[in-house]
Design a protein around this motif. Structure first.
Motif, short mmCIF file in Angstrom:
data_model
loop_
_atom_site.label_atom_id
_atom_site.label_comp_id
_atom_site.label_asym_id
_atom_site.label_seq_id
_atom_site.Cartn_x
_atom_site.Cartn_y
_atom_site.Cartn_z
N MET A 130 43.64 22.07 21.80
CA MET A 130 44.93 22.24 20.95
C MET A 130 46.09 21.51 21.66
O MET A 130 46.93 21.03 20.78
CB MET A 130 45.26 23.85 20.63
N ALA A 158 40.18 25.43 13.87
CA ALA A 158 41.55 24.96 14.14
C ALA A 158 41.47 23.39 14.18
O ALA A 158 42.43 22.67 13.68
CB ALA A 158 41.90 25.51 15.64
N VAL A 188 50.44 27.12 17.64
CA VAL A 188 49.27 27.47 17.68
C VAL A 188 48.94 28.76 18.57
O VAL A 188 49.39 28.62 19.76
CB VAL A 188 48.26 26.32 18.26
N SER A 209 38.70 27.36 18.30
CA SER A 209 39.52 26.38 18.04
C SER A 209 38.64 24.79 17.89
O SER A 209 39.28 24.07 17.31
CB SER A 209 40.60 25.94 19.25
N VAL A 247 51.48 25.81 22.33
CA VAL A 247 50.29 26.60 22.30
C VAL A 247 50.67 27.99 23.21
O VAL A 247 51.05 27.77 24.32
CB VAL A 247 49.04 26.10 23.07
#
Length: 553
Positions: free
Chosen positions: A364, A304, A322, A300, A371
């Motif tokens: 994230m 990401a 995510v 990530s 998430v």
């Protein structure tokens, strides 16, 4: 257990026309490449995207990879198990890693996109077209200099490199133009791998053929003797280069083993580029599916982050959920376990390594969207290890953690994860940008380093400082930043595992990518032309008299 290629070869695929019909693609939108592959004529300006968007990413991987694509494919097949209309959007594999060490990008076991061998070997020719377009531009630049150099290009300041879709360390630095006056002007040059070409990034960020042409015209190819930028538009060859990519811009449609539709298009590496499949493929998945599942390259901290900060503003839609893929083995490595003993139970290393997952999840969460953690099960994982990890995700990270076993079970092995993702997609959540366009380059990079990597800041080399001044003087400091960094660590040192603290990211150079619309920051010892390992995967590959392939994973 059968190999991936054996499982793929035994799959009874449906005609690609049937896959297209299933999700409402009209017959006149399909350009078939045989029975099981097709390109799609898709115009997002006339087609409205209504689907929910799911982004799959992961923790820092081991050298062998952690099955992120396997999870992505398995999740899509699980949506099918739940009778949801879902479409995948994935990256195309690069031949360099296929023949090297990393392998392909088609999933594994019973969670694969097929035909696996075709996809990993040339596919529909997109990468070949990109290579030809890139090198045509290189030839045109040198030809312009050979025939009078009317643009006053300084050969020492040409920034455009040639490319090959091969891992070939010998070509990182070369001298061209040897052989006398008729063979060109001698100068130092070098090769990148095709996926590092700006044309690859442009293909994946373009929203139409005219947009592709416009982006190509903006590409910076070097500077004049008086330090003025020279672009493709100055050479008047944007039309010719776009012509070479007229088919490559169209998304490719294939299917999974369980006949889930999948667009596979574009493939920039996330450690040296922005690491996401094309916007056109994602838009098509969003239009033709109620749910679109896409993945970003590597962890990530790379793919990401770039999806959120570079792709999302251009896609004009942020992820509804995510999914962070984690494995017991990678977390044990991050906790200090020997890389040769990852198949042995080691709870102590696992307990130390989960800090890596924690940082990825928290990074994230800064973007404001739900998430979910997918724990990708390997056959060597023990029940105690899996139980500990799932409890840690639920109790300590306070997010949903679901064990997935799609490699062995296909879509059925990911049904629980699919249910959790569907629930997460329904939660109201507002997208938060990490930085603004008008933030300084230094501030943009500092926010990535401090909020995503967990570091303290940036250190610029003298070369990077010079490049920074030039970028600001030219007025391009409003562009987003694409960090080129190792995938194995939050730092720029691949050996610093876990969740390091009190570190700085060392920027060696900054490169303007005006067509793609971002600034690449080269950090640490990142290479844009990889080399082959001691035992390349190519040594184990073969094809028999009947054309049957073996050794392709």
């Amino acid at each position: 257990m059968k190999s991936d290629v054996e499982i793929s070869q035994e799959t009874v695929m449906e005609p690609i026309t049937k896959i297209a019909e299933k999700i409402g693609i009209a017959e006149d939108q399909i350009e078939q490449y045989g029975q099981y592959k097709a390109k799609i004529n898709f115009d997002p300006t006339t087609e409205k995207a209504n689907g929910k968007l799911i982004l799959v990413t992961s923790i820092n991987p081991t050298a062998a990879g952690e099955g992120k694509t396997t999870v992505t494919v398995g999740l899509g097949d699980a949506f099918n198990e739940l009778h949801k209309k879902v479409v995948l959007a994935l990256r195309e594999p690069s031949l360099g890693p296929v023949m090297g060490m990393k392998g392909g990008a088609t999933g594994g076991g019973y969670a694969q996109v097929v035909p696996m061998d075709d996809i990993n070997l040339h596919f529909t020719g997109d990468f070949d077209a990109l290579t030809e377009a890139n090198n045509t531009l290189a030839a045109l630049i040198d030809n312009h200099i050979q025939h009078g150099n009317q643009l006053n290009i300084d050969p020492r300041q040409i920034t455009w490199k040639r490319v090959m879709d091969v891992n070939d360390r010998e070509l990182r630095q070369v001298v061209i133009g040897l052989g006398g006056r008729t063979s060109g002007v001698p100068r130092q040059d070098g090769f990148d791998i095709t996926v590092a070409s700006e044309l690859m990034a442009i293909l994946c960020l373009a929203t139409s053929l005219p947009d592709l042409k416009q982006r190509i015209s903006r590409m910076l190819i070097g500077y004049t003797y008086d330090r003025q930028p020279v672009t493709v538009a100055d050479l008047h060859v944007q039309g010719a280069l776009t012509l070479l990519l007229k088919d490559a811009i169209k998304p490719n449609l294939v299917q999974t083993i369980e006949h889930t539709p999948a667009f596979i298009h574009g493939g920039p590496f996330a450690n040296i580029a922005h690491g996401c499949n094309s916007i056109l493929a994602t838009q098509a998945a969003l239009h033709f599916g109620d749910y679109a599942i896409t993945e970003a390259g590597f962890g990530s901290d790379l793919g990401a982050e770039k999806f959120m900060d570079i792709v999302t503003p251009r896609l004009k839609q942020s992820p509804d959920c995510v999914v962070v893929v984690a494995t017991v083995r990678a977390l044990k490595l991050n906790g200090g376990a020997d890389k040769h003993e990852l198949n042995t139970e080691n709870l102590e290393a696992l307990k130390k390594g989960v800090v890596n997952l924690k940082r990825h999840v928290e990074g994230m969460q800064q973007y404001g969207k739900p998430v979910v953690v997918a724990i990708n099960k390997f056959a060597t994982d023990t029940e105690d290890e899996l139980t500990y990890l799932q409890n840690y995700v639920t109790n300590d990270l306070k997010v949903t953690g679901t064990i997935i076993n799609s490699w062995a079970e296909g879509g059925k092995g990911a049904v629980d994860l699919a249910k959790d993702v569907i629930e997460a997609c329904e939660r109201p959540a507002e997208f938060h940008e990490l930085y603004n366009d008008d933030d300084s380059i230094e501030d943009k990079m500092a926010k990535i380093v401090t909020q995503i990597y967990g570091g303290d800041g940036i250190e610029f080399s003298n070369k990077a400082k010079t490049a920074l001044k030039r970028i600001k003087k030219l007025g391009y400091d409003q562009l987003p930043v694409c960090m080129a960094k190792t995938q194995y660590s939050f730092t720029d040192d691949a050996k610093q595992l876990g969740a390091p603290e009190n570190f700085k990211i060392h920027v060696s150079d900054l490169q303007l990518k005006l067509g793609a619309g971002f600034i690449v920051a080269l950090t640490g010892k990142i290479l844009t032309m990889p080399g082959l390992p001691t035992h390349p995967a190519a040594l184990d590959m073969d094809i028999d008299e009947q054309g049957r392939i073996t050794g392709l994973f």
